[in-house]
Write a protein that holds these residues in place. Structure first.
Motif, PDB file in Angstrom:
ATOM      1  N   LEU A 137       0.780  -1.174   0.093  1.00 18.91           N
ATOM      2  CA  LEU A 137      -0.095   0.044   0.020  1.00 18.91           C
ATOM      3  C   LEU A 137       0.775   1.269   0.133  1.00 18.91           C
ATOM      4  CD1 LEU A 137      -2.984  -1.018   2.585  1.00 18.91           C
ATOM      5  CD2 LEU A 137      -3.314  -0.106   0.035  1.00 18.91           C
ATOM      6  N   ASP A 138       1.958   1.345   0.683  1.00 18.58           N
ATOM      7  CA  ASP A 138       2.922   2.444   0.893  1.00 18.58           C
ATOM      8  C   ASP A 138       3.625   2.484  -0.616  1.00 18.58           C
ATOM      9  OD1 ASP A 138       2.309   2.898   3.456  1.00 18.58           O
ATOM     10  OD2 ASP A 138       4.052   1.868   4.467  1.00 18.58           O
ATOM     11  N   MET A 139       3.867   1.547  -1.358  1.00 20.42           N
ATOM     12  CA  MET A 139       4.424   1.412  -2.554  1.00 20.42           C
ATOM     13  C   MET A 139       3.594   2.270  -3.532  1.00 20.42           C
ATOM     14  SD  MET A 139       6.740  -1.804  -4.454  1.00 20.42           S
ATOM     15  CE  MET A 139       5.069  -2.540  -4.968  1.00 20.42           C
ATOM     16  N   VAL A 140       2.402   1.874  -3.400  1.00 17.68           N
ATOM     17  CA  VAL A 140       1.433   2.445  -4.506  1.00 17.68           C
ATOM     18  C   VAL A 140       0.777   3.759  -4.080  1.00 17.68           C
ATOM     19  CG1 VAL A 140       1.104   0.322  -5.828  1.00 17.68           C
ATOM     20  CG2 VAL A 140      -0.475   0.943  -3.844  1.00 17.68           C
ATOM     21  N   HIS A 141       1.247   4.216  -2.657  1.00 18.75           N
ATOM     22  CA  HIS A 141       0.867   5.497  -2.268  1.00 18.75           C
ATOM     23  C   HIS A 141      -0.763   5.202  -1.991  1.00 18.75           C
ATOM     24  CE1 HIS A 141       4.881   6.883  -3.005  1.00 18.75           C
ATOM     25  NE2 HIS A 141       4.607   7.081  -4.362  1.00 18.75           N
ATOM     26  N   LEU A 142      -1.474   4.315  -1.418  1.00 16.11           N
ATOM     27  CA  LEU A 142      -2.650   4.057  -1.050  1.00 16.11           C
ATOM     28  C   LEU A 142      -3.019   3.852   0.310  1.00 16.11           C
ATOM     29  CD1 LEU A 142      -3.949   2.265  -4.288  1.00 16.11           C
ATOM     30  CD2 LEU A 142      -4.395   4.642  -3.816  1.00 16.11           C
ATOM     31  N   GLY A 143      -1.901   3.920   1.063  1.00 15.23           N
ATOM     32  CA  GLY A 143      -2.156   3.689   2.617  1.00 15.23           C
ATOM     33  C   GLY A 143      -3.360   4.190   3.024  1.00 15.23           C
ATOM     34  N   HIS A 144      -3.693   5.415   2.825  1.00 16.13           N
ATOM     35  CA  HIS A 144      -4.674   6.380   3.467  1.00 16.13           C
ATOM     36  C   HIS A 144      -6.119   5.821   2.820  1.00 16.13           C
ATOM     37  CE1 HIS A 144      -3.854   7.946  -0.437  1.00 16.13           C
ATOM     38  NE2 HIS A 144      -5.046   9.042  -0.319  1.00 16.13           N
ATOM     39  N   LEU A 145      -6.133   4.986   1.842  1.00 19.16           N
ATOM     40  CA  LEU A 145      -7.469   4.115   1.213  1.00 19.16           C
ATOM     41  C   LEU A 145      -7.763   3.081   1.564  1.00 19.16           C
ATOM     42  CD1 LEU A 145      -7.105   6.146  -2.231  1.00 19.16           C
ATOM     43  CD2 LEU A 145      -8.599   6.873  -0.197  1.00 19.16           C
ATOM     44  N   ALA A 146      -6.808   2.261   2.587  1.00 20.14           N
ATOM     45  CA  ALA A 146      -7.020   1.033   2.712  1.00 20.14           C
ATOM     46  C   ALA A 146      -8.179   0.303   2.932  1.00 20.14           C
ATOM     47  CB  ALA A 146      -5.985   0.535   3.759  1.00 20.14           C
ATOM     48  N   GLY A 147      -9.159   1.183   3.615  1.00 21.97           N
ATOM     49  CA  GLY A 147     -10.565   0.807   3.984  1.00 21.97           C
ATOM     50  C   GLY A 147     -11.651   1.209   3.064  1.00 21.97           C
ATOM     51  N   ARG A 148     -11.181   1.658   2.018  1.00 22.91           N
ATOM     52  CA  ARG A 148     -12.357   2.072   0.989  1.00 22.91           C
ATOM     53  C   ARG A 148     -12.633   0.719  -0.015  1.00 22.91           C
ATOM     54  NH1 ARG A 148     -11.655   8.244  -1.260  1.00 22.91           N
ATOM     55  NH2 ARG A 148     -11.494   9.242   0.756  1.00 22.91           N
ATOM     56  N   ARG A 193     -15.522   0.955  -5.499  1.00 15.07           N
ATOM     57  CA  ARG A 193     -16.723   1.928  -6.129  1.00 15.07           C
ATOM     58  C   ARG A 193     -16.308   3.288  -5.594  1.00 15.07           C
ATOM     59  NH1 ARG A 193     -19.382  -0.830  -2.367  1.00 15.07           N
ATOM     60  NH2 ARG A 193     -20.052   0.123  -0.465  1.00 15.07           N
ATOM     61  N   GLU A 194     -15.636   3.455  -4.635  1.00 17.32           N
ATOM     62  CA  GLU A 194     -15.374   4.590  -3.839  1.00 17.32           C
ATOM     63  C   GLU A 194     -13.861   5.420  -4.524  1.00 17.32           C
ATOM     64  OE1 GLU A 194     -17.093   4.745   0.675  1.00 17.32           O
ATOM     65  OE2 GLU A 194     -15.386   3.140   0.049  1.00 17.32           O
ATOM     66  N   LEU A 195     -13.148   4.800  -5.504  1.00 17.56           N
ATOM     67  CA  LEU A 195     -12.068   5.014  -5.944  1.00 17.56           C
ATOM     68  C   LEU A 195     -12.147   5.612  -7.316  1.00 17.56           C
ATOM     69  CD1 LEU A 195      -9.872   1.867  -4.782  1.00 17.56           C
ATOM     70  CD2 LEU A 195     -10.476   4.002  -3.623  1.00 17.56           C
ATOM     71  N   SER A 196     -11.193   6.537  -7.648  1.00 17.91           N
ATOM     72  CA  SER A 196     -11.061   6.953  -9.149  1.00 17.91           C
ATOM     73  C   SER A 196     -10.557   5.903  -9.985  1.00 17.91           C
ATOM     74  CB  SER A 196     -10.158   8.165  -9.080  1.00 17.91           C
ATOM     75  OG  SER A 196      -8.773   7.832  -8.848  1.00 17.91           O
ATOM     76  N   GLY A 197     -10.395   6.072 -11.364  1.00 17.76           N
ATOM     77  CA  GLY A 197      -9.878   5.079 -11.996  1.00 17.76           C
ATOM     78  C   GLY A 197      -8.479   4.728 -12.039  1.00 17.76           C
ATOM     79  N   GLY A 198      -7.702   5.737 -11.454  1.00 12.63           N
ATOM     80  CA  GLY A 198      -6.417   5.498 -11.270  1.00 12.63           C
ATOM     81  C   GLY A 198      -6.245   4.917 -10.276  1.00 12.63           C
ATOM     82  N   GLN A 199      -6.745   5.218  -9.323  1.00 14.80           N
ATOM     83  CA  GLN A 199      -6.671   4.476  -7.876  1.00 14.80           C
ATOM     84  C   GLN A 199      -6.847   3.149  -8.030  1.00 14.80           C
ATOM     85  OE1 GLN A 199      -9.232   7.118  -5.626  1.00 14.80           O
ATOM     86  NE2 GLN A 199      -7.530   8.471  -4.881  1.00 14.80           N
TER      87      GLN A 199
END
Length: 366
Positions: free
Chosen positions: A139-150, A153-159
């Motif tokens: 998660l840290d490597m892809v810079h998504l640690g703050h979105l781990a619980g989402r 459907r709550e993410l953008s296409g890039g995410q």
């Protein structure tokens, strides 16, 4: 067999004398036929550990077939696939140590980001503590640690695409295969994700085989490009080699923009064409008399150079910030494209121009 920059080393077996290519991934004489239709001519190449190889070509060129043969989604008609020195040609998909990333993310909608990334580790029976650690670091490597619980459907296409990448990277497969993974994204997001994938590749040291039909994407991301055409390998080399030294007119025309003058090679230092007789690069050689001269737009200049010149009339001018693209019509109506720098004088629409090039800035191809 094709070996190029970044490829494995070609060696001969001491007993049989057979030529073998060593590498993380080796394909030897791999081909696929459907009845009378050939989807892939017998092809050979190797991919070194940690290399980023792109399979590039138009629709129907064989690039996706080759990817499917590598991962086992399609059974080969001939040849073999060797990964880490083991022949895996007859292994089913789930037994090959390969990760797959497709254009459609295929995320589980009922699982959170962290749960999606953890899924392949759970399927492999890894301990809970190991799963938690790997998921957190990925998660840290892809810079998504703050979105781990989402949820997806709550993410953008890039995410979502980054989650799909993380789900593949987390279990550290021997080879990662990517089939048009950025095809569903808009241009700006696509360019951003290209940089992200390059960063992930650099930080993880993963071996990646990437399929695309986008030439700019291939040039920007690859250690080497395997250019394919008509179900076979057309040219294999670094992006710079393929762009600056294409071996065929197809390679020159498919990668970037090219001005191509077809004609008859005199066997010495000139090419006779309907547009004139042109001086060839020093030492240029071709396998046949029928040949073509390739000049990239940035190597064309207003005025004659080294005795090489063509005449035309400006039909369009395209301003692109750092450069201005000038399109002229030659006497037979065929287009000529020049790229002018910000300080170069720009001709007017319908103005007659003469354009030339230094002989060593051109490439003679078959």
């Amino acid at each position: 067999m094709a070996t190029g920059a970044g490829a494995g080393m070609a060696v001969r077996e001491p007993n049989t004398g057979k030529l073998v290519i060593e590498g993380k991934l080796v394909i030897e004489g791999l081909g696929k036929r459907y009845g009378a239709t050939t989807a892939l001519e017998p092809s050979s190449l190797s991919v070194a550990e940690g290399e980023f190889l792109t399979l590039l070509g138009p629709s129907g060129s064989g690039k996706t077939t080759l990817l499917q043969l590598i991962c086992g989604l399609v059974e080969a008609s001939e040849g073999r696939v060797v990964i880490d020195g083991r022949d895996q040609s007859n292994m089913p998909v789930h037994q090959r140590d390969i990760g797959l990333v497709f254009q459609h993310y295929a995320l589980f909608p009922h699982l959170t980001v962290a749960e999606n990334i953890a899924f392949p580790l759970k399927m492999r029976g890894r301990p809970s503590a190991e799963i938690a650690g790997r998921v957190a670091s990925t998660l840290d490597m892809v810079h998504l640690g703050h979105l781990a619980g989402r949820f997806p459907r709550e993410l953008s296409g890039g995410q979502q695409q980054r989650v799909a990448l993380a789900r593949c990277f987390v279990y550290q497969p021997s080879i990662i295969l990517m089939d048009e993974p950025l095809g569903a994204l808009d241009k700006k997001l696509r360019e951003h994700m290209q940089i992200e994938i390059k960063r992930l590749h650099r930080e993880s040291g993963a071996t990646i085989v990437y399929v695309t039909h986008d030439q700019e994407e291939a040039l920007a991301m690859s250690d080497r490009i395997c250019l394919m055409n008509h179900a076979k390998i057309e040219q294999l080399g670094t992006p710079r080699e393929i762009y600056e030294r294409p071996r065929t007119a197809f390679a020159a025309d498919f990668i970037g923009i090219s001005n191509i003058f077809r004609g008859s090679w005199d066997g010495n230092g000139a090419l006779d064409t309907p547009h004139g007789r042109f001086a060839l690069p020093r030492g240029a050689h071709c396998q046949s008399k029928d040949a073509a001269l390739v000049i990239r737009p940035e190597n064309l200049h207003l005025g004659e150079r080294d005795g090489n010149a063509v005449s035309g009339r400006v039909s369009e001018i395209v301003y692109a910030g750092s450069e201005t693209r000038v399109i002229a019509a030659l006497g037979d109506g065929s287009p000529l494209v020049l790229r002018l720098g910000p300080d170069d004088p720009v001709p007017a629409i319908d103005q007659a121009i003469v354009a030339g090039w230094a002989r060593d800035k051109a490439v003679l191809v078959a």
